[in-house]
Write a protein that holds these residues in place. Structure first.
Motif, PDB file in Angstrom:
ATOM      1  N   HIS A 100      -2.930   7.383  -6.327  1.00 46.42           N
ATOM      2  CA  HIS A 100      -3.552   8.658  -5.956  1.00 46.42           C
ATOM      3  C   HIS A 100      -3.247   9.731  -6.994  1.00 46.42           C
ATOM      4  N   GLU A 101      -2.014   9.786  -7.427  1.00 49.02           N
ATOM      5  CA  GLU A 101      -1.626  10.777  -8.441  1.00 49.02           C
ATOM      6  C   GLU A 101      -2.396  10.562  -9.739  1.00 49.02           C
TER       7      GLU A 101
ATOM      8  N   LEU B  72      -5.307   8.978 -10.120  1.00 47.97           N
ATOM      9  CA  LEU B  72      -6.740   9.180  -9.909  1.00 47.97           C
ATOM     10  C   LEU B  72      -7.114  10.660  -9.820  1.00 47.97           C
ATOM     11  N   PHE B  73      -6.246  11.439  -9.240  1.00 50.75           N
ATOM     12  CA  PHE B  73      -6.587  12.836  -8.973  1.00 50.75           C
ATOM     13  C   PHE B  73      -5.741  13.821  -9.765  1.00 50.75           C
ATOM     14  N   ARG B  74      -5.125  13.370 -10.832  1.00 43.30           N
ATOM     15  CA  ARG B  74      -4.263  14.213 -11.648  1.00 43.30           C
ATOM     16  C   ARG B  74      -5.022  15.412 -12.215  1.00 43.30           C
TER      17      ARG B  74
ATOM     18  N   TRP C 133       0.198   3.268  -3.366  1.00 39.56           N
ATOM     19  CA  TRP C 133      -0.890   4.222  -3.217  1.00 39.56           C
ATOM     20  C   TRP C 133      -0.529   5.624  -3.713  1.00 39.56           C
ATOM     21  N   PRO C 134       0.656   6.154  -3.453  1.00 37.48           N
ATOM     22  CA  PRO C 134       0.954   7.494  -3.973  1.00 37.48           C
ATOM     23  C   PRO C 134       0.839   7.583  -5.498  1.00 37.48           C
TER      24      PRO C 134
ATOM     25  N   TRP D  50       0.839  -1.202   0.000  1.00 38.80           N
ATOM     26  CA  TRP D  50       0.000   0.000   0.000  1.00 38.80           C
ATOM     27  C   TRP D  50       0.878   1.257   0.000  1.00 38.80           C
TER      28      TRP D  50
END
Length: 157
Positions: free
Chosen positions: A146-147, A149-151, A142-143, A138
């Motif tokens: 996350h990047e 998904l939320f870019r 995860w980083p 994880w």
């Protein structure tokens, strides 16, 4: 301590009526949840506190953050067994492996009699090491997820 893993393990134990064997009613879930909190606390005390201080080991996971997915995944999973001294030298991760073993052995003090045996201790120890590997995975991936998904949100600013 990861609250997600605490609730997940308690829920899974309740669903499958596995060790610790408290039964399957709502009171049993509370007992399982309490046992999971105590187990997790003991693992953190031994693996992240007492043993690293005594053995001069760094209990933190350091992300690789580059390379192939397979290489990074193996790196993350194997960090359960490969740790670092305070000096940065790679060594067997005694703090994690032995710390989780010590916390697993302590379950014999608070698990019900039918779950207080060596087989349950070793099963708990094995699953706790798998959980540690999952936590490392994880932290490794995860980083990046996350990047990705939320870019869009970052590029709109």
């Amino acid at each position: 301590m990861s609250w997600f893993s605490t609730f997940f393990s308690s829920g899974w134990e309740q669903l499958t009526d596995s060790d610790p064997r408290y039964g399957v009613d709502s009171g049993a879930y509370g007992q399982r949840l309490g046992a999971a909190v105590v187990r997790g606390f003991n693992m953190r005390v031994f693996s992240d506190g007492a043993l690293p201080a005594l053995l001069h080991e760094d209990p933190r996971y350091y992300r690789k953050a580059h390379g192939s997915i397979v290489h990074r995944g193996l790196y993350a999973a194997l960090r359960v067994f490969v740790g670092q001294r305070d000096s940065g030298v790679s060594v067997f991760n005694t703090s994690v492996v032995v710390g989780h073993g010590m916390a697993s052995a302590l379950t014999m003090a608070y698990y019900p009699d039918k779950s207080s045996n060596t087989a349950v201790v070793f099963k708990t120890w094995g699953f706790s090491l798998l959980g540690e590997a999952g936590g490392n995975l994880w932290l490794e991936f995860w980083p990046d997820a996350h990047e990705r998904l939320f870019r869009r949100h970052h590029s709109d600013e």
